[in-house]
Design a protein around this motif. Structure first.
Motif: not given
Lengths: 93, 430
Positions: A37, A40, B241, B244-245, B247
């Motif tokens: 992650v 991203k 935060i 974000i995982y 998306a």
């Protein structure tokens, strides 16, 4: 003004780059990581994955925001600020 | 920097809280030094663009004449971005007099002014010094170590900001969780003063502060902001935060996607980007607000102590940080006068902070961040609002009633039960 790449946008920022990286990524832990992650999450796009699936990190262009430190589920990131006077230097922060 | 000189107080970090601590302590006659790791003051600091002025009006005489204020916020706007439309609530303060209680600025420039102001009262502000460690002796903080140099003091104030590396190494605080912090990205676009005035309907010196949700921010369940500076506009996004995982896009693109939304693009179309930046933001006042922002010989102020509050419509960062430092300086003065710097005495800082506007706001708004990161708010409700408002103002031959528009917008998207539950939830926490 059309969309600007992150490289173009980073070129607008002053970075006083120290020879030693301030963030160390233990990429051996990244192979097993199913999220990756950080790729991203980094607002400067400094984490990349190559054709062989290996993760790379470039500390030049780092905003020192700390996002990767918080987001990494593998505890693969050793995070510190650059030495005094080095790193990102904003005019319009 | 030699190890011979001893200070009354060493402040670690030259952001809003740290510089303010230097100022308040110097004003009380303390020998104080503020250590900042950046090559210059303000170079590592970043925020969206707005500061509330109450704390400066009270404690920084003459500041309105000197400080680098860009524009006074006279318009507040909340905008839902639909795919091809935008719905806004727009508050214009059109009265002849006030309130002029908040202004836009660049934190980098504002801090340079704050540093000068603090220096003029006798504080020593030292950029280019990075503190690696707080030094302890017999359980009391007695100074700091900075790149091999030791510097001694009676008190240490930790103002290291939202990334609490020192506090974590001291065992005072754990690393924040992905649900507790957000990453903010900001672009600064130069338009020129007349264009800013004309395009945003402003007079010289008057500014707008705008919050945005919806497309394309909703992929990250994030929020956007837009502030007008004198010649510039800042535009950016804040994303928790933890979001974000899930998306598909990358955070590095979010500000550009926002800028490319037709609503924003029309406002900034012929501008020139002069800077792009990112910074962490505390998003969970309930859990980031320290139980013990004090110990033997030290106090914690500002973001490091979790003083930032998101009310759901506005963010109180700089002013609350400054207020925390004012209270810290007061407690150090008392502690110094009785010659006791133990945590039993310095703990009074926590009770003062709790009773202050900072503590009150932290408690009042502690659940806001949970509501703001609710999926339905960013997805279903955005689509619902876009459809209903689009329908009400339908240009079709036959207009729908409000009832028809709501029924149509809700269909297959939100049940009555969900709607009721969400309304109650919002009502309770905002």
């Amino acid at each position: 003004m059309s969309m600007l790449s992150v490289e173009k946008r980073l070129s607008l920022v002053r970075f006083n780059i120290h020879e030693e990286p301030h963030i160390i990524v233990d990429t051996s832990k990244c192979r097993e990581c199913k999220y990756q992650v950080c790729v991203k999450a980094c607002p400067a796009g400094l984490f990349t994955i190559d054709d062989n699936g290996k993760l790379h990190f470039n500390y030049e262009g780092c905003f020192e925001c700390g996002t990767c430190r918080v987001v990494c589920p593998e505890k693969a990131i050793k995070w510190n600020y650059p030495p005094a006077g080095f790193g990102v230097s904003l005019n319009f922060g | 920097m030699s190890g011979e000189e001893k200070f009354d107080v060493i402040v670690v970090g030259g952001g809003p809280a740290g510089i303010a601590a230097g100022y308040f302590l110097a004003k009380k006659g303390f020998k104080v030094v503020v250590l900042e790791k950046g090559e210059d003051i303000g170079t590592k600091n970043m925020f969206g663009g707005r500061i509330y002025s109450h704390v400066f009006d009270k404690y920084f005489p003459g500041w309105r004449e000197e400080a680098p204020i860009e524009r006074w916020v006279r318009r507040e706007k909340f905008t839902i971005l639909c795919k091809d439309e935008a719905i806004s609530i727009d508050l214009s303060r059109v009265g002849e007099i006030g309130p002029y209680d908040s202004f836009t600025t660049f934190l980098s420039k504002f801090l340079k002014w704050m540093a000068q102001y603090a220096e003029s009262t006798g504080a020593l502000i030292l950029p280019g010094v990075k503190v690696d460690r707080i030094l302890f002796k017999d359980g009391f903080a007695v100074g700091v170590e900075a790149e091999g140099d030791r510097l001694e003091s009676d008190y240490v104030i930790v103002a290291e900001g939202v990334n609490t590396l020192l506090l974590e190494s001291m065992g005072i605080k754990r690393k924040p969780m992905p649900s507790e912090v957000a990453v903010g990205v900001k672009e600064v676009i130069k338009l020129g003063r007349d264009v800013v005035n004309g395009r945003f309907g402003l007079s010289d010196g008057e500014g707008i502060a705008e919050f945005l949700i919806g497309y394309p921010l909703n992929e990250f369940l994030g929020g956007g902001f837009l502030y007008t500076m004198n010649e510039y506009v800042t535009i950016g996004a804040v994303v928790k935060i933890e979001h974000i995982y899930g998306a598909a896009s990358q955070i590095m693109d979010i500000a550009e996607y926002l800028r490319m939304h037709k609503y924003v693009w029309k406002l900034l179309r012929d501008g020139t980007m002069v800077e792009y930046s990112a910074h962490m933001v505390g998003e969970s006042p309930g859990s980031l607000y320290l139980d013990k922002p004090y110990g033997n010989g030290y106090l914690v102020v500002g973001d490091a102590a979790g003083t930032l509050v998101n009310t759901g419509f506005t963010i109180r960062g700089v002013d609350y940080a400054v207020e925390s430092s004012r209270l810290a300086s007061q407690v150090i003065e008392e502690s110094h006068s009785i010659g006791d710097k133990s945590k039993a005495i310095l703990g009074k800082y926590k009770s003062l902070l709790d009773k202050s506007v900072v503590g009150r706001s932290v408690r009042k708004f502690r659940n806001v961040s949970k509501i703001l990161s609710h999926r339905r708010l960013h997805k279903e409700y955005v689509d619902f609002a876009c459809d209903v408002v689009g329908d009400i103002y339908s240009t079709a031959e036959e207009s729908p009633t409000l009832n028809e528009a709501i029924k149509r917008g809700k269909k297959g998207r939100i049940s009555y039960i969900d709607l009721m539950i969400d309304l109650i939830r919002v009502w309770r926490s905002l």
